[in-house]
Scaffold this active site. Structure first.
Site, PDB file in Angstrom:
ATOM      1  N   ASN A   1     -29.967  20.258  33.196  1.00 52.86           N
ATOM      2  CA  ASN A   1     -28.883  21.131  33.677  1.00 52.86           C
ATOM      3  C   ASN A   1     -27.852  21.472  32.562  1.00 52.86           C
ATOM      4  O   ASN A   1     -28.064  20.597  31.617  1.00 52.86           O
ATOM      5  CB  ASN A   1     -28.427  21.304  35.000  1.00 52.86           C
ATOM      6  CG  ASN A   1     -27.527  19.643  35.020  1.00 52.86           C
ATOM      7  OD1 ASN A   1     -26.516  19.435  34.489  1.00 52.86           O
ATOM      8  ND2 ASN A   1     -28.240  18.929  36.093  1.00 52.86           N
TER       9      ASN A   1
ATOM     10  N   ASP B   1     -31.619  17.220  41.877  1.00 50.45           N
ATOM     11  CA  ASP B   1     -31.950  17.067  43.382  1.00 50.45           C
ATOM     12  C   ASP B   1     -33.442  16.917  43.406  1.00 50.45           C
ATOM     13  O   ASP B   1     -33.720  16.487  44.571  1.00 50.45           O
ATOM     14  CB  ASP B   1     -31.696  18.488  44.148  1.00 50.45           C
ATOM     15  CG  ASP B   1     -30.138  18.242  44.382  1.00 50.45           C
ATOM     16  OD1 ASP B   1     -29.368  17.122  44.596  1.00 50.45           O
ATOM     17  OD2 ASP B   1     -29.260  19.475  44.446  1.00 50.45           O
TER      18      ASP B   1
ATOM     19  N   LYS C   1     -49.201  15.816  26.839  1.00 44.42           N
ATOM     20  CA  LYS C   1     -48.534  16.989  26.943  1.00 44.42           C
ATOM     21  C   LYS C   1     -48.990  17.946  27.639  1.00 44.42           C
ATOM     22  O   LYS C   1     -50.302  18.426  27.333  1.00 44.42           O
ATOM     23  CB  LYS C   1     -48.337  17.623  25.259  1.00 44.42           C
ATOM     24  CG  LYS C   1     -47.400  18.850  25.244  1.00 44.42           C
ATOM     25  CD  LYS C   1     -47.290  19.099  23.777  1.00 44.42           C
ATOM     26  CE  LYS C   1     -46.632  20.619  23.546  1.00 44.42           C
ATOM     27  NZ  LYS C   1     -46.620  21.062  22.334  1.00 44.42           N
TER      28      LYS C   1
ATOM     29  N   PHE D   1     -17.821  15.705  43.377  1.00 47.44           N
ATOM     30  CA  PHE D   1     -17.489  17.254  43.031  1.00 47.44           C
ATOM     31  C   PHE D   1     -18.574  18.078  43.750  1.00 47.44           C
ATOM     32  O   PHE D   1     -19.744  17.478  44.209  1.00 47.44           O
ATOM     33  CB  PHE D   1     -17.920  17.148  41.496  1.00 47.44           C
ATOM     34  CG  PHE D   1     -16.875  16.984  40.579  1.00 47.44           C
ATOM     35  CD1 PHE D   1     -16.405  15.663  40.331  1.00 47.44           C
ATOM     36  CD2 PHE D   1     -16.129  17.972  40.044  1.00 47.44           C
ATOM     37  CE1 PHE D   1     -14.982  15.330  39.710  1.00 47.44           C
ATOM     38  CE2 PHE D   1     -15.147  17.827  39.167  1.00 47.44           C
ATOM     39  CZ  PHE D   1     -14.643  16.392  38.843  1.00 47.44           C
TER      40      PHE D   1
ATOM     41  N   LYS E   1     -20.157  18.938  52.248  1.00 48.89           N
ATOM     42  CA  LYS E   1     -20.305  17.770  51.254  1.00 48.89           C
ATOM     43  C   LYS E   1     -19.658  16.675  51.626  1.00 48.89           C
ATOM     44  O   LYS E   1     -19.916  15.549  51.359  1.00 48.89           O
ATOM     45  CB  LYS E   1     -20.665  18.338  49.863  1.00 48.89           C
ATOM     46  CG  LYS E   1     -21.898  18.882  49.554  1.00 48.89           C
ATOM     47  CD  LYS E   1     -22.075  19.549  48.045  1.00 48.89           C
ATOM     48  CE  LYS E   1     -23.163  20.163  47.876  1.00 48.89           C
ATOM     49  NZ  LYS E   1     -23.302  20.939  46.495  1.00 48.89           N
TER      50      LYS E   1
ATOM     51  N   LYS F   1     -21.510  12.962  52.547  1.00 47.77           N
ATOM     52  CA  LYS F   1     -21.516  12.126  51.649  1.00 47.77           C
ATOM     53  C   LYS F   1     -20.354  11.142  51.995  1.00 47.77           C
ATOM     54  O   LYS F   1     -20.114  10.351  51.252  1.00 47.77           O
ATOM     55  CB  LYS F   1     -21.467  12.653  50.346  1.00 47.77           C
ATOM     56  CG  LYS F   1     -22.609  13.715  49.945  1.00 47.77           C
ATOM     57  CD  LYS F   1     -22.358  14.248  48.518  1.00 47.77           C
ATOM     58  CE  LYS F   1     -23.590  15.333  48.490  1.00 47.77           C
ATOM     59  NZ  LYS F   1     -24.466  15.417  47.491  1.00 47.77           N
TER      60      LYS F   1
HETATM   61  O1  PMT Z   1     -20.198  18.193  32.406  1.00 47.85           O
HETATM   62  P1  PMT Z   1     -19.503  19.407  32.343  1.00 47.85           P
HETATM   63  O2  PMT Z   1     -20.063  20.389  31.368  1.00 47.85           O
HETATM   64  O3  PMT Z   1     -17.988  19.042  32.037  1.00 47.85           O
HETATM   65  O4  PMT Z   1     -19.431  20.175  33.600  1.00 47.85           O
HETATM   66  C1  PMT Z   1     -18.751  19.665  34.775  1.00 47.85           C
HETATM   67  C2  PMT Z   1     -19.525  19.753  36.216  1.00 47.85           C
HETATM   68  C3  PMT Z   1     -19.607  21.305  36.518  1.00 47.85           C
HETATM   69  C4  PMT Z   1     -20.847  18.944  35.961  1.00 47.85           C
HETATM   70  C5  PMT Z   1     -18.697  19.012  37.190  1.00 47.85           C
HETATM   71  O5  PMT Z   1     -17.510  19.727  37.159  1.00 47.85           O
HETATM   72  C6  PMT Z   1     -19.369  19.009  38.590  1.00 47.85           C
HETATM   73  O6  PMT Z   1     -19.149  19.990  39.338  1.00 47.85           O
HETATM   74  N1  PMT Z   1     -20.065  18.194  38.932  1.00 47.85           N
HETATM   75  C7  PMT Z   1     -20.934  17.943  40.076  1.00 47.85           C
HETATM   76  C8  PMT Z   1     -22.277  18.633  39.886  1.00 47.85           C
HETATM   77  C9  PMT Z   1     -23.262  18.524  40.969  1.00 47.85           C
HETATM   78  O7  PMT Z   1     -24.250  17.918  41.028  1.00 47.85           O
HETATM   79  O8  PMT Z   1     -22.640  19.112  42.076  1.00 47.85           O
HETATM   80  P2  PMT Z   1     -23.653  18.981  43.578  1.00 47.85           P
HETATM   81  O9  PMT Z   1     -22.718  20.042  44.523  1.00 47.85           O
HETATM   82  O10 PMT Z   1     -24.962  19.533  43.362  1.00 47.85           O
HETATM   83  O11 PMT Z   1     -23.526  17.533  43.970  1.00 47.85           O
HETATM   84  C10 PMT Z   1     -22.475  16.937  44.748  1.00 47.85           C
HETATM   85  C11 PMT Z   1     -22.114  15.632  44.619  1.00 47.85           C
HETATM   86  O12 PMT Z   1     -23.003  14.696  44.854  1.00 47.85           O
HETATM   87  C12 PMT Z   1     -21.604  15.566  43.061  1.00 47.85           C
HETATM   88  O13 PMT Z   1     -20.523  14.617  43.090  1.00 47.85           O
HETATM   89  C13 PMT Z   1     -22.904  14.943  42.484  1.00 47.85           C
HETATM   90  O14 PMT Z   1     -22.562  13.734  41.450  1.00 47.85           O
HETATM   91  C14 PMT Z   1     -23.464  14.014  43.676  1.00 47.85           C
HETATM   92  N2  PMT Z   1     -25.328  14.289  43.844  1.00 47.85           N
HETATM   93  C15 PMT Z   1     -25.786  15.075  43.661  1.00 47.85           C
HETATM   94  C16 PMT Z   1     -27.173  15.306  43.696  1.00 47.85           C
HETATM   95  C17 PMT Z   1     -27.591  13.967  43.891  1.00 47.85           C
HETATM   96  N3  PMT Z   1     -29.147  14.093  44.125  1.00 47.85           N
HETATM   97  N4  PMT Z   1     -26.997  12.985  44.012  1.00 47.85           N
HETATM   98  C18 PMT Z   1     -25.777  13.037  44.066  1.00 47.85           C
HETATM   99  O15 PMT Z   1     -24.933  11.777  43.828  1.00 47.85           O
END
Ligand code: PMT
Length: 405
Positions: free
Chosen positions: A210, A279, A289, A325, A339, A343
């Site tokens: 991503n 995810d 390949k 986040f 979330k 979480k």
């Molecule tokens: O890295 P940059 O270019 O500066 O951009 C910043 C950002 C947009 C990546 C950052 O600000 C941000 O929003 N990060 C969270 C990205 C994310 O995966 O969001 P989510 O809504 O899918 O996940 C929610 C939370 O669960 C996040 O804290 C994530 O780290 C965590 N997560 C998500 C998926 C997963 N399988 N395991 C997790 O722990």
């Protein structure tokens, strides 16, 4: 060994309020701060450098081409010395130069090189203060993390009345001391930060990833380290330099992040998860390949990755503060709140990644800080400033938890 005093570099620019900088210097010294002064040439028309030299006990830096008297005058040395860089009074001219990246004298080059927090105390005529260019320049600087003590209103030296008077010197000194103290308010706090994207292999040459650049998480790790925290940064593959004073542990996939984070989470005080882990991952990674299939569509079967934040959250200890986040494109607050709960987080940083200047791969962000008790919308800020605000909030949550026990 005698403890080194904190150092403020005081920049004085050319306005009638320049004489008040002498009082600021004295008040800072009374608070056990070592003050070095740099002045613009215009400021020297208002107060002679000798006054500041005598008061501070250090040579005053005015011109980049002057020879040093007894010490290494060059601007980089002075910039490095600063724990806080205060410019008082700050004229419209220096504000404009800083906003535009102009460095053409000792003060402007020094402040540009400084890594310390910068505090501006503007003072000017009301018309100048209200001028759209000045206000725009201040907005630009605030978004970069520069702090501003807004001027007071009152009778000005030019005869006008209105906003533009240098704020009370005691208030300016108090804000300076706050910035000096804030710098080390995380001493002894253990912080784990996650940052950057993951890569989920498809075959030996391709992967799913991503747009995360790591900038947000790196800014948090850097700020926490500067504030004295012991920081471990779990980092996905990114192309930005590691912040100094931080232990960086790399990961590539969400499963690796899970492993690394689980090993460390229980020993941390604060966990901040800014990483963007995938995810899903490919169920079977091809060992060679994958070739085109004569125009036939190709299907990749994806399986769900572990939710790292949810897994760590379920084992959270009472004193620990976990921050996540939420990168969202729609119904941002509602999704983020779900979330936060699912979480078991103490705070979630809701990030509408569709807004210009926010989210992936930019230096700024626009976020809402959500805890169980309150929501705070932050304006467009530098990721550095967003990092500071997240840390302020995480620290407040931590001290609340500690006091409740
Ligand atoms: O890295 P940059 O270019 O500066 O951009 C910043 C950002 C947009 C990546 C950052 O600000 C941000 O929003 N990060 C969270 C990205 C994310 O995966 O969001 P989510 O809504 O899918 O996940 C929610 C939370 O669960 C996040 O804290 C994530 O780290 C965590 N997560 C998500 C998926 C997963 N399988 N395991 C997790 O722990």
């Amino acid at each position: 060994m005698e403890k080194k005093k904190p150092c403020v570099v005081l920049g004085v620019t050319g306005g009638i309020a320049a004489y008040k900088a002498c009082e600021i210097l004295r008040l800072l010294q009374k608070r056990d701060v070592d003050v070095y002064v740099t002045m613009t040439k215009n400021a020297c028309h208002f107060v002679a450098p000798l006054t500041f030299e005598t008061l501070s006990g250090h040579p005053v830096a005015v011109d980049t081409f002057e020879r040093p008297q007894t010490w290494e005058v060059e601007h980089i040395a002075l910039a490095k010395r600063a724990d806080v860089f205060l410019i008082a009074p700050a004229t419209a001219n220096i504000i404009g130069k800083m906003a535009s990246g102009i460095a053409d004298d000792m003060l402007s080059t020094t402040v540009m090189a400084a890594k310390a927090p910068v505090l501006l105390a503007p003072a000017m005529n009301t018309g100048m203060w209200e001028n759209a260019a000045v206000q725009h320049n201040l907005d630009v600087l605030k978004a970069r993390g520069v702090h501003v003590v807004a001027p007071a209103s009152g009778h000005l030296a030019c005869g006008d009345s209105g906003a533009g008077k240098l704020e009370n010197v005691e208030i300016i000194v108090e804000r300076t001391i706050e910035l000096l103290n804030k710098k080390r308010d995380m001493e002894g706090v253990r912080v784990l930060v996650t940052a950057g994207p993951t890569r989920e292999a498809i075959d030996p040459v391709r992967y799913i990833s991503n747009r995360s650049s790591g900038k947000m998480g790196y800014a948090i790790a850097e700020s926490a380290a500067k504030r004295g925290a012991e920081v471990v940064l779990l980092s996905g593959p990114v192309a930005i330099p590691a912040p100094s004073g931080v232990e960086v542990v790399p990961f590539t996939t969400t499963q690796e992040l899970m492993e690394q984070a689980s090993m460390r989470a229980l020993t941390q005080d604060i966990l901040i998860q800014a990483a963007a882990p995938a995810d899903y991952r490919v169920e079977t990674v091809a060992s060679q390949k994958i070739k085109k299939q004569d125009g036939a569509p190709m299907t990749l079967r994806l399986i769900e990755n572990p939710d790292v934040a949810a897994a760590l959250g379920s084992a959270k200890k009472p004193n620990q503060v976990f921050v996540g986040f939420a990168a969202e494109t729609n119904d941002v607050i509602a999704h983020a709140e779900k979330k936060l709960e699912r979480k078991n987080l103490d705070m979630i940083v809701a990030n509408n990644v569709m807004r210009p200047g926010a989210g992936f791969d930019v230096d700024t962000n626009i976020v809402t800080l959500i805890t169980g008790e309150h929501k705070e919308d932050l304006p467009l800020l530098s990721k550095k400033e967003v990092a500071e605000r997240i840390l302020d909030c995480a620290l407040a949550l931590r001290s609340k938890k500690m006091h409740l026990r």
